[in-house]
Design an enzyme around this catalytic site. Sequence first.
Site, PDB file in Angstrom:
ATOM      1  N   GLY A  69       0.802  -1.216   0.000  1.00  0.00           N
ATOM      2  CA  GLY A  69       0.000   0.000   0.000  1.00  0.00           C
ATOM      3  C   GLY A  69       0.831   1.260   0.000  1.00  0.00           C
ATOM      4  O   GLY A  69       0.455   2.265  -0.613  1.00  0.00           O
ATOM      5  N   ASN A 149      -7.791   3.683   9.188  1.00  0.00           N
ATOM      6  CA  ASN A 149      -7.153   2.467   9.680  1.00  0.00           C
ATOM      7  C   ASN A 149      -7.145   2.330  11.195  1.00  0.00           C
ATOM      8  O   ASN A 149      -6.881   1.249  11.717  1.00  0.00           O
ATOM      9  CB  ASN A 149      -5.704   2.385   9.166  1.00  0.00           C
ATOM     10  CG  ASN A 149      -4.881   3.593   9.562  1.00  0.00           C
ATOM     11  OD1 ASN A 149      -5.291   4.733   9.333  1.00  0.00           O
ATOM     12  ND2 ASN A 149      -3.720   3.376  10.141  1.00  0.00           N
ATOM     13  N   GLN A 177      -7.912  -0.400   4.049  1.00  0.00           N
ATOM     14  CA  GLN A 177      -8.781  -0.952   5.082  1.00  0.00           C
ATOM     15  C   GLN A 177     -10.212  -1.158   4.600  1.00  0.00           C
ATOM     16  O   GLN A 177     -11.028  -1.719   5.330  1.00  0.00           O
ATOM     17  CB  GLN A 177      -8.776  -0.049   6.319  1.00  0.00           C
ATOM     18  CG  GLN A 177      -7.408   0.130   6.950  1.00  0.00           C
ATOM     19  CD  GLN A 177      -6.814  -1.162   7.503  1.00  0.00           C
ATOM     20  OE1 GLN A 177      -7.518  -2.150   7.683  1.00  0.00           O
ATOM     21  NE2 GLN A 177      -5.517  -1.156   7.775  1.00  0.00           N
ATOM     22  N   HIS A 199      -1.245  -7.800   2.400  1.00  0.00           N
ATOM     23  CA  HIS A 199      -1.151  -8.473   3.693  1.00  0.00           C
ATOM     24  C   HIS A 199      -2.239  -8.056   4.682  1.00  0.00           C
ATOM     25  O   HIS A 199      -2.367  -8.648   5.753  1.00  0.00           O
ATOM     26  CB  HIS A 199       0.242  -8.267   4.313  1.00  0.00           C
ATOM     27  CG  HIS A 199       0.492  -6.895   4.857  1.00  0.00           C
ATOM     28  ND1 HIS A 199       0.488  -6.624   6.209  1.00  0.00           N
ATOM     29  CD2 HIS A 199       0.774  -5.732   4.240  1.00  0.00           C
ATOM     30  CE1 HIS A 199       0.768  -5.341   6.392  1.00  0.00           C
ATOM     31  NE2 HIS A 199       0.937  -4.785   5.218  1.00  0.00           N
ATOM     32  N   THR A 235      11.579  -6.658 -11.950  1.00  0.00           N
ATOM     33  CA  THR A 235      11.086  -8.003 -12.210  1.00  0.00           C
ATOM     34  C   THR A 235       9.757  -8.222 -11.494  1.00  0.00           C
ATOM     35  O   THR A 235       9.646  -7.983 -10.291  1.00  0.00           O
ATOM     36  CB  THR A 235      12.100  -9.057 -11.738  1.00  0.00           C
ATOM     37  OG1 THR A 235      13.329  -8.861 -12.448  1.00  0.00           O
ATOM     38  CG2 THR A 235      11.580 -10.464 -11.991  1.00  0.00           C
ATOM     39  N   CYS A 326       2.279   1.426  11.795  1.00  0.00           N
ATOM     40  CA  CYS A 326       3.306   2.279  11.199  1.00  0.00           C
ATOM     41  C   CYS A 326       3.801   3.331  12.185  1.00  0.00           C
ATOM     42  O   CYS A 326       4.732   4.069  11.888  1.00  0.00           O
ATOM     43  CB  CYS A 326       2.756   2.959   9.934  1.00  0.00           C
ATOM     44  SG  CYS A 326       2.447   1.785   8.618  1.00  0.00           S
TER      45      CYS A 326
END
Length: 383
Positions: A69, A149, A177, A199, A235, A326
């Site tokens: 995110g 969140n 969220q 995740h 990649t 965070c």
Amino acid sequence: MIYMDAASTAPPRQEVLDLVTPLLTSNFGNPASLHELGHQAKRANDWARAQVAGCLDVQTNEIYFTSGGTEADNTAIIGAALGSPRGKVVVTSSIEHPAVLEACAYLVQFHGFEHRVIPVDYAGLVDLEQAAKLIDEHVAVVSVMAVNNEVGTIQPLAQISGLARAAGALMHTDAVQAAGWLDLAELATQVDALSLSGHKIGALKGSGVLYFSNQYPLVPLLHGGGQQGGVRSGTENPAAAVGIARALQVCAEQRNAGTGDGYGRYLIERITKQLNAKGEGLVKLTGHEQQRVGGIVSFVFPRTAGETVLIELERRGVLCSSGSACSAGSTDPSAVLVAMGYEAELAHTAVRLSFGRGIKENELSQVASALVATVTSLVSKEK
């Protein structure tokens, strides 16, 4: 242990693990390679992009896979702002995720942008009257999260988007969220760019999605081999892409079935009712009373210390948090709650319970009992 910190990270879904394991073992090829292993990887990547585009009801060339995110938010805001021929102004709410706020800070510091901030009320809703004043013809990008969140409040995205589009600005939303609880296809119709994180919904860490309308220019943040239409060089990771695509499918299936729709309301009503019966002023719900997702329930406890509540809950077998992961390690009160008007001392007592639709009802009951017992015990010790 009962895990109640899904807004921080959710456990990987078995449906995801079953699908991605071959891509991490036998089918490990580079999607850009021309041999059969490369072809297999490319087919997996193409399938994932088509599935995500279908979930959002957008075009496949508007879907970009990212590392999460944070990268999706940064790419949308910085890339759109630098690519815009309009004025050098970005607008956000005051309670955005750091991935949004710090992206704006970067634009201010290194590119001379102005960052305008829309205030929110005590329930965490943006002030639409102030938003109308701040969003004008000079604004390049408006970014307001779909769901907060920390407190779970759902923002009036359609109205904010209307203001942005009337002014000619690009509208972005951090929908990290919202995934799993709201209709992402409906959200996508209201914005020009949308960020997701794998995740948080049972996919792999290090996976994310950016939907970005092909009607707007986008300056890439990464430069290299020109993968993903030159927007996101590097990649490609088929396992991450397939994982988030499958997780979004399961989220949509659970939402359509109504699984867990009443779980949040159950926790709120049981915890507040039982604690209020034991004494006045023991608990206060944060966020909007009704306009909220079911998977985030946050309280403040005026007569306790939030850290003590968390420690005691873990001792009783419940793992949760005080707010955004965070901000882990910070001794400051929740920036979200302070922006909503909470005093710092009260904000320090916040406890967030967050979970997915697949949680068991008996687990919710145990969590409610543990929280009520914890707060009751802590308050009685202070007497």
